[in-house]
Write an enzyme that holds these catalytic residues in place. Structure first.
Site, PDB file in Angstrom:
ATOM      1  N   LYS A   1      43.511  26.107  35.440  1.00  0.00           N
ATOM      2  CA  LYS A   1      42.594  25.376  34.555  1.00  0.00           C
ATOM      3  C   LYS A   1      43.286  24.147  33.952  1.00  0.00           C
ATOM      4  O   LYS A   1      44.518  24.069  33.930  1.00  0.00           O
ATOM      5  CB  LYS A   1      42.117  26.310  33.421  1.00  0.00           C
ATOM      6  CG  LYS A   1      41.270  27.479  33.928  1.00  0.00           C
ATOM      7  CD  LYS A   1      39.946  27.016  34.459  1.00  0.00           C
ATOM      8  CE  LYS A   1      38.967  28.129  34.742  1.00  0.00           C
ATOM      9  NZ  LYS A   1      39.235  28.934  35.951  1.00  0.00           N
TER      10      LYS A   1
HETATM   11  C1  LIG Z   1      32.951  29.274  35.116  1.00  0.00           C
HETATM   12  C2  LIG Z   1      33.965  30.361  34.875  1.00  0.00           C
HETATM   13  N1  LIG Z   1      33.658  31.347  34.023  1.00  0.00           N
HETATM   14  C3  LIG Z   1      34.524  32.340  33.774  1.00  0.00           C
HETATM   15  C4  LIG Z   1      35.767  32.389  34.375  1.00  0.00           C
HETATM   16  C5  LIG Z   1      36.665  33.548  34.125  1.00  0.00           C
HETATM   17  O1  LIG Z   1      37.920  33.205  33.606  1.00  0.00           O
HETATM   18  P1  LIG Z   1      39.206  34.082  33.895  1.00  0.00           P
HETATM   19  O2  LIG Z   1      39.642  33.834  35.302  1.00  0.00           O
HETATM   20  O3  LIG Z   1      40.200  33.589  32.889  1.00  0.00           O
HETATM   21  O4  LIG Z   1      38.846  35.499  33.670  1.00  0.00           O
HETATM   22  C6  LIG Z   1      36.132  31.378  35.265  1.00  0.00           C
HETATM   23  C7  LIG Z   1      37.433  31.403  35.935  1.00  0.00           C
HETATM   24  O5  LIG Z   1      37.634  30.887  36.991  1.00  0.00           O
HETATM   25  C8  LIG Z   1      35.203  30.335  35.523  1.00  0.00           C
HETATM   26  O6  LIG Z   1      35.493  29.350  36.379  1.00  0.00           O
END
Ligand SMILES: Cc1ncc(COP(=O)(O)O)c(C=O)c1O
Length: 388
Positions: free
Chosen positions: A200
């Protein structure tokens, strides 16, 4: 064409070269303190993020997926409720709804921009046969570009509906309101969530996430839910999760937060470079670069182009792979067509824009340290593909 190069889709190591000394110093301080989970760095990071995006409260959690799941629970969504979201997103956006016993209602995305189509959302809120059961909307600021925050605020008021902004990919992107205000994605919903997954724009060296809000009661509830529903240790008001953010990630994220604006700036410049080179090489007939507008920022978490002819997409991906260029497809299958959501009853053709996006988009290399030479190599390789 010059010699073959290797251009990764994303590379964390180059950034680390610059941060190494500081990171190691801060990690040493964490380990020396012996306080490695939810200590002073987590608290400071929460305050710094809240200040950065201009909200009252920020609560660190273990990852973005937990941030969503906990948020859905915190706003009171339960079995029998419906929640509107997009089928063109990462899985966790929708699973957070189902894990709380509720049902997602998918709504198609906007052409080329790929965020939730708010015309269609309003249409549904007006005309859905069970509209009184629709309790919340989870818009996603996909790839780093902001959904219309001004309109979202209006929808929330007009329909008395809760909003959880999935800003996992969009930290730092802003919407310019007509009255001159600037608001950050994640800051206008009842709740907003961020992911600090390493890729990210603000990424740790492991998992991490955050929930932000201006509502003190919701902030308290989320603070409880991240530690098994306990306001006081070993006294549980409700069933929650183990979703703590650790000090190692928080210490690293604090260093990177100081550089976030610079990282975003560099991403925006790379996007401009891509655009200029596509024009220079007359590639605009073959692909469209990501849509953006003056009233909002696109922070280019991903740089996703759309192939004008979907038939080119997989062939181009393979061609670039052979050239040493990393690419990815976000996302190859809409959530409404996933096996695990079969019982929701959706079928192919239900969301034509999202389905076409799944077939025709390709993410190209994008990270702040990507060099001009590498970027030129990517575009020249694409040109070579279309000249054959
Ligand atoms: C749009 C979106 N929502 C939620 C998430 C979930 O985040 P995490 O990977 O930190 O659990 C991501 C991760 O790629 C995402 O791109």
């Amino acid at each position: 064409m010059e010699d073959k190069m290797k251009v990764p889709l994303f590379d964390l190591t180059r950034q680390y070269e610059k941060l190494r000394k500081n990171v190691l110093k801060k990690l040493d301080a964490v380990f020396t303190s012996g306080n490695v989970v939810m200590g002073s760095n987590v608290k400071a990071l929460e305050e710094e993020i809240a200040k950065y995006i201009n909200v009252k409260y920020a609560i660190g959690v273990a990852n973005g997926s937990d941030a969503l799941r906990i948020s859905v629970q915190a706003i009171g969504i339960k079995e029998g409720d419906y929640v509107i979201t997009t089928p063109y997103t990462f899985f966790a956006t929708a699973s957070a709804i189902l894990l709380n016993g509720a049902t997602p209602i998918f709504v198609d995305v906007e052409d080329k921009y790929y965020n939730l189509d708010l015309d269609k959302v309003e249409d549904l809120l007006e005309n859905h046969p069970k509209k009184e059961k629709i309790k919340a909307i989870i818009p996603v600021h996909l790839f780093g570009k902001t959904v219309d925050l001004e309109r979202l605020e209006r929808i929330r008021e007009n329909y008395n509906i809760k909003i959880i902004e999935d800003a996992a990919q969009s930290i730092g992107s802003v919407w310019h309101f007509k009255n001159g205000e600037r608001k950050f994605s994640g800051s206008i919903g009842d709740l907003g969530i961020f992911s600090f997954f390493p890729t990210k724009n603000l990424g740790g060296y492991g998992d991490g996430g955050m929930v932000v809000t201006n509502n003190a009661d919701l902030a308290d509830r989320i603070r409880k839910l991240r530690v098994h529903g306990a306001a006081k240790k070993y006294y549980h008001d409700e069933v929650g999760y183990n979703s703590r953010l650790d000090e190692v990630q928080a210490a690293i994220l604090r260093i990177k937060l100081n550089n976030l604006d610079e990282y975003i700036d560099k991403r925006i410049k790379k996007a401009k470079n891509y655009e200029e080179l596509f024009e220079l090489h007359n590639l605009n007939e073959d692909l469209s670069y990501p849509a953006y507008f003056n009233d909002r920022t696109h922070v280019y978490h991903q740089y996703v182009v759309t192939l004008n002819n979907p038939k080119d997409r997989d062939k181009l991906k393979k061609f670039l792979e052979n050239k040493g260029v990393g690419t990815s497809i976000y996302y190859p299958l809409g959530l409404h067509l996933q096996k695990c959501f079969e019982n929701l009853g959706y079928k192919e053709g239900d969301f034509p824009v999202a389905e076409n996006a799944s077939k025709s988009t390709l993410a190209l290399p994008m990270f702040p340290e990507l060099t001009k030479k590498e970027l030129e190599y990517v575009v020249k390789s694409i040109k070579e593909f279309f000249s054959k």
